[in-house]
Design a protein around this motif. Sequence first.
Motif, PDB file in Angstrom:
ATOM      1  N   TYR A 112      42.145  -3.950  -9.368  1.00 57.61           N
ATOM      2  CA  TYR A 112      40.731  -4.285  -9.525  1.00 57.61           C
ATOM      3  C   TYR A 112      40.294  -4.254 -10.990  1.00 57.61           C
ATOM      4  O   TYR A 112      39.105  -4.142 -11.291  1.00 57.61           O
ATOM      5  CB  TYR A 112      39.875  -3.332  -8.687  1.00 57.61           C
ATOM      6  CG  TYR A 112      40.176  -3.428  -7.214  1.00 57.61           C
ATOM      7  CD1 TYR A 112      40.091  -4.649  -6.542  1.00 57.61           C
ATOM      8  CD2 TYR A 112      40.586  -2.307  -6.493  1.00 57.61           C
ATOM      9  CE1 TYR A 112      40.404  -4.744  -5.195  1.00 57.61           C
ATOM     10  CE2 TYR A 112      40.893  -2.398  -5.142  1.00 57.61           C
ATOM     11  CZ  TYR A 112      40.797  -3.627  -4.503  1.00 57.61           C
ATOM     12  OH  TYR A 112      41.109  -3.726  -3.160  1.00 57.61           O
TER      13      TYR A 112
ATOM     14  N   ILE B  87      33.754  -4.152  -7.029  1.00 55.34           N
ATOM     15  CA  ILE B  87      33.426  -2.769  -6.659  1.00 55.34           C
ATOM     16  C   ILE B  87      32.438  -2.204  -7.668  1.00 55.34           C
ATOM     17  O   ILE B  87      32.601  -2.391  -8.872  1.00 55.34           O
ATOM     18  CB  ILE B  87      34.679  -1.875  -6.652  1.00 55.34           C
ATOM     19  CG1 ILE B  87      35.803  -2.492  -5.831  1.00 55.34           C
ATOM     20  CG2 ILE B  87      34.362  -0.492  -6.113  1.00 55.34           C
ATOM     21  CD1 ILE B  87      37.115  -1.726  -5.913  1.00 55.34           C
TER      22      ILE B  87
ATOM     23  N   TYR C  36      31.078  -2.571  -2.247  1.00 55.35           N
ATOM     24  CA  TYR C  36      32.197  -3.476  -2.498  1.00 55.35           C
ATOM     25  C   TYR C  36      31.990  -4.801  -1.772  1.00 55.35           C
ATOM     26  O   TYR C  36      31.301  -4.882  -0.755  1.00 55.35           O
ATOM     27  CB  TYR C  36      33.528  -2.838  -2.101  1.00 55.35           C
ATOM     28  CG  TYR C  36      33.725  -2.545  -0.636  1.00 55.35           C
ATOM     29  CD1 TYR C  36      34.406  -3.440   0.199  1.00 55.35           C
ATOM     30  CD2 TYR C  36      33.276  -1.353  -0.069  1.00 55.35           C
ATOM     31  CE1 TYR C  36      34.613  -3.157   1.543  1.00 55.35           C
ATOM     32  CE2 TYR C  36      33.479  -1.062   1.267  1.00 55.35           C
ATOM     33  CZ  TYR C  36      34.146  -1.967   2.074  1.00 55.35           C
ATOM     34  OH  TYR C  36      34.352  -1.692   3.404  1.00 55.35           O
TER      35      TYR C  36
END
Length: 355
Positions: A165, A231, A145
């Motif tokens: 996200y 991520i 990440y």
Amino acid sequence: MNRNNKVLFGSVMVLAAVGMTGCGSSGSGENGQVIVYNWGEYIDPETIEMFEEETGIEVVYDEFETNEIMYPKVESGAASYDVVCPSDYMISKMIEGDMLAEINFENIPNAKKNIGAQYFEQSKGFDPENKYSIPYCWGTVGILYNKTMVEEPITSWAQLWDEKYTDNILMQDSVRDAFMVAEKLHEFSMNTTDPQELETAKNSLIEQKPLVQAYVIDQVRDKMIGGEAAIGVIYSGEAIYTQRENPDLEYVIPEEGTNVWIDSWVILKDAPNKENAEKFIDFMCRGDVAVKNFEYITYSTPNDAARELIEDEDIRNSEIAFPDLSKYDNLETFVYLGEEGDALYNELWKEVKSN
């Protein structure tokens, strides 16, 4: 690579650098040949040159992209290989198919001397008596990440389902790796064949899909380096490389556990050059050779002698390259699930990808 794919950086250059041809090569060194089938860009070409110079044995070198491409070629006998480097679950399949020769460790003394006992212990998950394989590379699958793009430290697979996200998540385009994430999320074994558990994992992956920017393999590395995603699910060896390129990147083994994969040298049962195969593997288990391969490919070495030779102290003590696995729970190694198990996973993966 228990994993279905590995990164290829330019396999043709490897063959050119070492001066090799494909498996149909004629001629041989003064002491014959050894015919090796390995992943692309998964060995330092200089170590092959060293082996040829020291032994007079010619290395005929061929490469594959996935375990699934390698297996039918070896099984069919379309090419006569001596040494192959499959991943854990594929080794168990090859053992089941009676395709491998038992290792004579007396002829490969560097294996017992230099390979750490913990890696042979881990190998028992797919080679129960350590009779057929010698660990070459290993690693974990975790989350990479970007510390500048997330609101809190990433510690759990569950955060790959966090809507904040959306379009910033990268997943592996690999049936077993993708299902492993969902299975660990629900505290299932990543080798489960329980229909109800697999249905739950499938539904979770379908639920996650709108949040995923892309299902990729080697592009995880490039996209994360370039800040194109926050991520990504990645192999630990790739994480080492990405951190060199972008210091904002952090790698973590999620708290629910993960896959510890091992790629190992095996000798085929019908190897035409078995003695030379043993010499080749023994050479690759030498500390000075293994450290060259580690520095070239960045995937963790199970060779304790090689680790001692790593000059960069940060790398030698890296928690990414050499994590203390005793600190983590629910670590597993992929095993072969049989034809019915493979078919079930593949069918469910098609449902995920088409939904």
